[in-house]
Design an enzyme around this catalytic site. Sequence first.
Site, PDB file in Angstrom:
ATOM      1  N   PRO A  17      -7.196  -2.452   6.907  1.00 30.75           N
ATOM      2  CG  PRO A  17      -7.941  -1.856   4.779  1.00 30.75           C
ATOM      3  CD  PRO A  17      -7.639  -2.908   5.642  1.00 30.75           C
ATOM      4  CB  CYS A 100     -16.812  -1.680   4.100  1.00 32.07           C
ATOM      5  SG  CYS A 100     -17.972  -0.233   4.814  1.00 32.07           S
ATOM      6  CE  LYS A 139      -9.916  -6.638   4.784  1.00 37.37           C
ATOM      7  NZ  LYS A 139     -10.807  -6.564   5.459  1.00 37.37           N
ATOM      8  NE  ARG A 234     -13.073  -5.867  15.360  1.00 35.39           N
ATOM      9  CZ  ARG A 234     -14.051  -6.334  15.841  1.00 35.39           C
ATOM     10  NH1 ARG A 234     -15.001  -6.468  16.483  1.00 35.39           N
ATOM     11  NH2 ARG A 234     -14.110  -8.150  15.169  1.00 35.39           N
TER      12      ARG A 234
END
Length: 346
Positions: A17, A100, A139, A234
């Site tokens: 994600p 994050c 995650k 990425r």
Amino acid sequence: MYRKVLENNEKVFAVAPMMEWTDRHCRVFHRQLSRHTLLYTEMVAAAAVIHGDREKLLGYSAAEHPLACQLGGSDPKELGEAAKIVRDFGYDEVNLNVGCPSDRVQSGRFGACLMREPELVGELIASMKATSDISITLKCRIGVDDQDPEEALDRVADAAVSAGCDAIWVHARKAWLKGLSPKENRDIPPLDYDRVYRLKARLPDVFVGINGGIADISSAKSHLEHMDGVMLGRVAYHDPWVLSGVDPLLKGLPAPVSRRREAIEAFLPYMADKLEAGVRLTNMTRHILGLFHGVPGARTWRRRLTVDAVKSGAGLDVVYAALGEIGADALDIPAPLHQEEENAAA
């Protein structure tokens, strides 16, 4: 899904994600390159799912399956309610973001901040499990700031597993919540794949996947000797052609397309439908800029799409014109594993 994967000694390949990248248009394009890659949404705040425009936040095309929605939040009740909404939308998995490092998630006490609160992570997973019968996953990072990764990762993983977590995906870096930007947190903290390998060795009956700095199919294959799954970030966005090697790797099946131009041709009907519905061309073509990465003409391809797709009324003629900037030989370069097979045969 994950229980079956473990029982059958299968492997999972996923695209991570990524905020502002893995939207519904990106995911449809990635699906043209692999039928078996697990795709993830961008992170969506649980509160937004409950109170916001659900179709805008959670809408997707049926072709995107298998598809997971990543949620962010730190309130058990909110996450439980949001997980149920996601389940009702037809997703295959709900993933909790504990990785994050952005300022936004820090101010909201979620994302990587939760690495410091393993007991809360367990409560969040338990609440999500109680309201949804699809896979509930995690995650995370290996730690944050000055945490000891050996202790930090084990505590979060154990809390999640005890709460019924179906799978753990680990980004094999620490996150530094003070002193590094989100972009720097993707590069500067050193990778520690061995730490994630040790977690898997300690939890042989739990699905553990690895993420972070994995650059190609060959590297993914090496990680799968130790792990249950591999997640690319990425590189899958900037060089999406790498995904054409996934189905041969996981299933021994040919990729859905064997040439780059076929990937664009497969994506054209979707783009046409969305243009008719009022979606701007640039919202879709920005996800295909990297398809010809490393190929002669790639720079011109990107420039043509970047400049012309943003213009008012831009249509598929822009895509055809951009394809015309790529030589015929480059358009017909085979998929990664197809190329390896042809070389071996020769």
